[in-house]
Design a protein around this motif. Structure first.
Motif, mmCIF file in Angstrom:
data_model
loop_
_atom_site.group_PDB
_atom_site.id
_atom_site.type_symbol
_atom_site.label_atom_id
_atom_site.label_comp_id
_atom_site.label_asym_id
_atom_site.label_seq_id
_atom_site.Cartn_x
_atom_site.Cartn_y
_atom_site.Cartn_z
ATOM 1 N N MET A 1 0.826 -1.209 0.000
ATOM 2 C CA MET A 1 0.000 0.000 0.000
ATOM 3 C C MET A 1 0.865 1.266 0.000
ATOM 4 S SD MET A 1 -3.010 1.322 0.050
ATOM 5 C CE MET A 1 -3.943 2.757 0.536
ATOM 6 N N ALA A 2 1.832 1.298 0.925
ATOM 7 C CA ALA A 2 2.700 2.465 1.018
ATOM 8 C C ALA A 2 3.524 2.626 -0.260
ATOM 9 C CB ALA A 2 3.620 2.356 2.229
ATOM 10 N N ASP A 3 3.949 1.492 -0.838
ATOM 11 C CA ASP A 3 4.711 1.554 -2.086
ATOM 12 C C ASP A 3 3.903 2.200 -3.201
ATOM 13 O OD1 ASP A 3 6.966 0.511 -1.061
ATOM 14 O OD2 ASP A 3 6.887 -1.417 -2.091
ATOM 15 N N ARG A 4 2.625 1.855 -3.274
ATOM 16 C CA ARG A 4 1.760 2.409 -4.324
ATOM 17 C C ARG A 4 1.567 3.909 -4.108
ATOM 18 N NH1 ARG A 4 -1.243 -2.386 -3.611
ATOM 19 N NH2 ARG A 4 -2.872 -1.288 -2.460
ATOM 20 N N GLN A 5 1.377 4.314 -2.867
ATOM 21 C CA GLN A 5 1.220 5.738 -2.560
ATOM 22 C C GLN A 5 2.502 6.508 -2.914
ATOM 23 O OE1 GLN A 5 -0.015 4.983 1.632
ATOM 24 N NE2 GLN A 5 -1.688 6.408 1.186
ATOM 25 N N LEU A 6 3.622 5.886 -2.620
ATOM 26 C CA LEU A 6 4.904 6.519 -2.912
ATOM 27 C C LEU A 6 5.093 6.689 -4.416
ATOM 28 C CD1 LEU A 6 7.312 7.582 -1.320
ATOM 29 C CD2 LEU A 6 8.352 5.311 -1.472
ATOM 30 N N THR A 7 4.700 5.696 -5.175
ATOM 31 C CA THR A 7 4.802 5.771 -6.635
ATOM 32 C C THR A 7 3.935 6.903 -7.181
ATOM 33 O OG1 THR A 7 5.226 3.388 -6.772
ATOM 34 C CG2 THR A 7 4.473 4.482 -8.784
ATOM 35 N N SER A 28 7.413 15.839 1.879
ATOM 36 C CA SER A 28 7.184 15.506 3.288
ATOM 37 C C SER A 28 6.327 14.252 3.414
ATOM 38 C CB SER A 28 6.495 16.681 4.005
ATOM 39 O OG SER A 28 7.335 17.806 4.040
ATOM 40 N N LYS A 29 5.299 14.175 2.568
ATOM 41 C CA LYS A 29 4.444 12.982 2.573
ATOM 42 C C LYS A 29 5.245 11.745 2.143
ATOM 43 C CE LYS A 29 0.106 15.429 1.555
ATOM 44 N NZ LYS A 29 -0.989 15.625 0.555
ATOM 45 N N LEU A 34 8.304 6.671 3.530
ATOM 46 C CA LEU A 34 9.583 5.975 3.647
ATOM 47 C C LEU A 34 9.843 5.554 5.093
ATOM 48 C CD1 LEU A 34 11.942 8.122 1.342
ATOM 49 C CD2 LEU A 34 10.952 5.877 0.856
ATOM 50 N N LEU A 35 9.411 6.400 6.017
ATOM 51 C CA LEU A 35 9.559 6.061 7.434
ATOM 52 C C LEU A 35 8.749 4.815 7.776
ATOM 53 C CD1 LEU A 35 10.636 6.812 10.246
ATOM 54 C CD2 LEU A 35 8.624 8.288 10.527
ATOM 55 N N GLN A 36 7.521 4.766 7.232
ATOM 56 C CA GLN A 36 6.663 3.592 7.458
ATOM 57 C C GLN A 36 7.301 2.331 6.871
ATOM 58 O OE1 GLN A 36 2.637 4.233 6.066
ATOM 59 N NE2 GLN A 36 2.610 6.335 6.846
ATOM 60 N N LEU A 37 8.017 2.506 5.766
ATOM 61 C CA LEU A 37 8.641 1.370 5.087
ATOM 62 C C LEU A 37 10.047 1.077 5.620
ATOM 63 C CD1 LEU A 37 7.575 2.375 1.466
ATOM 64 C CD2 LEU A 37 6.742 0.361 2.703
ATOM 65 N N SER A 38 10.484 1.855 6.646
ATOM 66 C CA SER A 38 11.841 1.726 7.207
ATOM 67 C C SER A 38 12.902 1.897 6.122
ATOM 68 C CB SER A 38 12.016 0.368 7.895
ATOM 69 O OG SER A 38 11.076 0.216 8.941
ATOM 70 N N ALA A 39 12.640 2.851 5.215
ATOM 71 C CA ALA A 39 13.521 3.029 4.058
ATOM 72 C C ALA A 39 14.087 4.443 3.955
ATOM 73 C CB ALA A 39 12.755 2.694 2.776
ATOM 74 N N LEU A 40 14.107 5.175 5.082
ATOM 75 C CA LEU A 40 14.714 6.509 5.049
ATOM 76 C C LEU A 40 16.206 6.419 4.754
ATOM 77 C CD1 LEU A 40 12.954 8.330 8.030
ATOM 78 C CD2 LEU A 40 12.815 8.953 5.606
ATOM 79 N N THR A 41 16.819 5.333 5.179
ATOM 80 C CA THR A 41 18.219 5.029 4.862
ATOM 81 C C THR A 41 18.287 3.595 4.351
ATOM 82 O OG1 THR A 41 18.629 4.336 7.149
ATOM 83 C CG2 THR A 41 19.145 6.626 6.582
ATOM 84 N N PRO A 42 19.285 3.266 3.553
ATOM 85 C CA PRO A 42 19.379 1.895 3.009
ATOM 86 C C PRO A 42 19.586 0.866 4.114
ATOM 87 C CG PRO A 42 20.906 3.392 1.907
ATOM 88 C CD PRO A 42 20.362 4.128 3.065
ATOM 89 N N SER A 43 18.973 -0.286 3.910
ATOM 90 C CA SER A 43 19.105 -1.386 4.864
ATOM 91 C C SER A 43 18.951 -2.701 4.111
ATOM 92 C CB SER A 43 18.039 -1.268 5.952
ATOM 93 O OG SER A 43 17.942 -2.456 6.702
ATOM 94 N N THR A 52 14.875 1.811 -4.602
ATOM 95 C CA THR A 52 14.845 2.633 -5.812
ATOM 96 C C THR A 52 13.899 3.817 -5.640
ATOM 97 O OG1 THR A 52 15.329 0.717 -7.197
ATOM 98 C CG2 THR A 52 14.354 2.614 -8.290
ATOM 99 N N LEU A 53 12.735 3.559 -5.049
ATOM 100 C CA LEU A 53 11.773 4.638 -4.815
ATOM 101 C C LEU A 53 12.329 5.665 -3.837
ATOM 102 C CD1 LEU A 53 8.473 2.541 -4.473
ATOM 103 C CD2 LEU A 53 9.211 3.882 -6.442
ATOM 104 N N ALA A 54 12.968 5.192 -2.770
ATOM 105 C CA ALA A 54 13.537 6.095 -1.773
ATOM 106 C C ALA A 54 14.613 6.985 -2.397
ATOM 107 C CB ALA A 54 14.121 5.290 -0.615
ATOM 108 N N ARG A 55 15.458 6.373 -3.198
ATOM 109 C CA ARG A 55 16.527 7.128 -3.858
ATOM 110 C C ARG A 55 15.954 8.226 -4.742
ATOM 111 N NH1 ARG A 55 19.401 3.396 -7.763
ATOM 112 N NH2 ARG A 55 17.569 3.944 -8.995
#
Length: 273
Positions: A1-7, A28-29, A34-43, A52-55
């Motif tokens: 869900m979050a991935d789709r919103q991010l796209t 900001s949104k 990204l915070l919800q996806l734990s993807a603010l930084t690479p892991s 890829t979306l975070a970058r």
């Protein structure tokens, strides 16, 4: 869900003409997602597609910041991007379409700040992106590399030409060139002061690539130059420190050669026009 919103948000952010206030809200949104996806930084636990979306979020943030002439925001986004650029190629699902562009803009930004040591340090890090020839021939990466080289050589005519609106690789580079222009004028002015006791008014205008007599007068006053009978007089050699005369004499020879080359180019432009 979050991935789709991010796209969906990224689709909106890819619009270059997006007002900065609107892009800030969207960014900001995107960062909350990204915070919800734990993807603010690479892991290692983050899926490649999400990386890829975070970058791209940070890349678009950097580009929008420059268009809005917000260097602090640009610097933050570049800092956040670096861990993503340091990942091995197989860690993300797709190569970045903006990496060379953002990197080149950062190099140009360093030039506008006079941070030459950092410029060369980051330049050395580009060896992972191909051979020297491949890097220098890249549409984006080659631009700041050539500008820095010409600045070091005193080839200001080439620099001026490269910074014209139709010559920059993209809109964002034009924003930084606006910042770089006064810096180059100051360098030319310093060279002129070392090379000559005076210059004709029109020669100074051509040399500094100023658009009007009023602009020349304002610039001259800012440097403490004296204008009399259409001649600009620089500070005299007697005002210089006597124990620096040898070094200044060498600088004078080099400066005079640079100034003469630049004046020659300016006169050619006047003839063409």
């Amino acid at each position: 869900m979050a991935d789709r919103q991010l796209t969906t948000l990224l689709t909106q952010l890819r619009t270059p003409s997006l007002p900065f206030a609107q892009s800030t809200t969207l960014l900001s949104k995107a960062k909350l997602l990204l915070l919800q996806l734990s993807a603010l930084t690479p892991s290692p636990t983050v899926p490649p597609q999400t990386l890829t979306l975070a970058r791209e979020v940070y890349e678009l943030g950097a580009l929008h910041s420059l268009r809005a002439k917000n260097p602090e925001s640009f610097t933050r986004y570049v800092s956040q991007l670096q861990p993503f650029y340091d990942l091995p190629p197989q860690s993300s699902s797709a190569p970045s379409q903006n990496q060379n562009k953002v990197t080149a803009l950062w190099l140009l930004f360093l030039l506008t700040q006079g941070r030459y040591t950092e410029f060369h340090s980051d330049l050395e890090g580009l060896s992972t992106r191909g051979s020297v020839a491949e890097v220098e021939n890249d549409r984006f990466l080659g631009y700041p590399i050539k500008l820095e080289r010409w600045l070091m050589e005193g080839a200001y005519d080439r620099v001026w030409k490269a910074m014209k609106k139709g010559e920059v690789p993209s809109e964002e580079f034009g924003v930084l060139c606006e910042v770089l222009t006064p810096q180059i004028r100051r360098e030319i002015a310093s060279s002129s002061e070392r090379a000559y006791p005076s210059l004709p008014f029109l020669s100074a205008q051509s040399l500094l690539f100023l658009d009007s007599e009023g602009a020349v007068i304002d610039f001259a006053h800012s440097r403490g130059w004296v204008i009399k009978d259409k001649i600009i007089y620089f500070p005299t050699a007697a005002e210089l420190n006597a124990d620096e005369e040898g070094e200044q004499e060498l600088e004078k020879d080099v400066s005079q050669m640079v100034i003469e080359n630049t004046l020659g180019y300016a006169r050619q432009l006047e003839t063409i026009v």
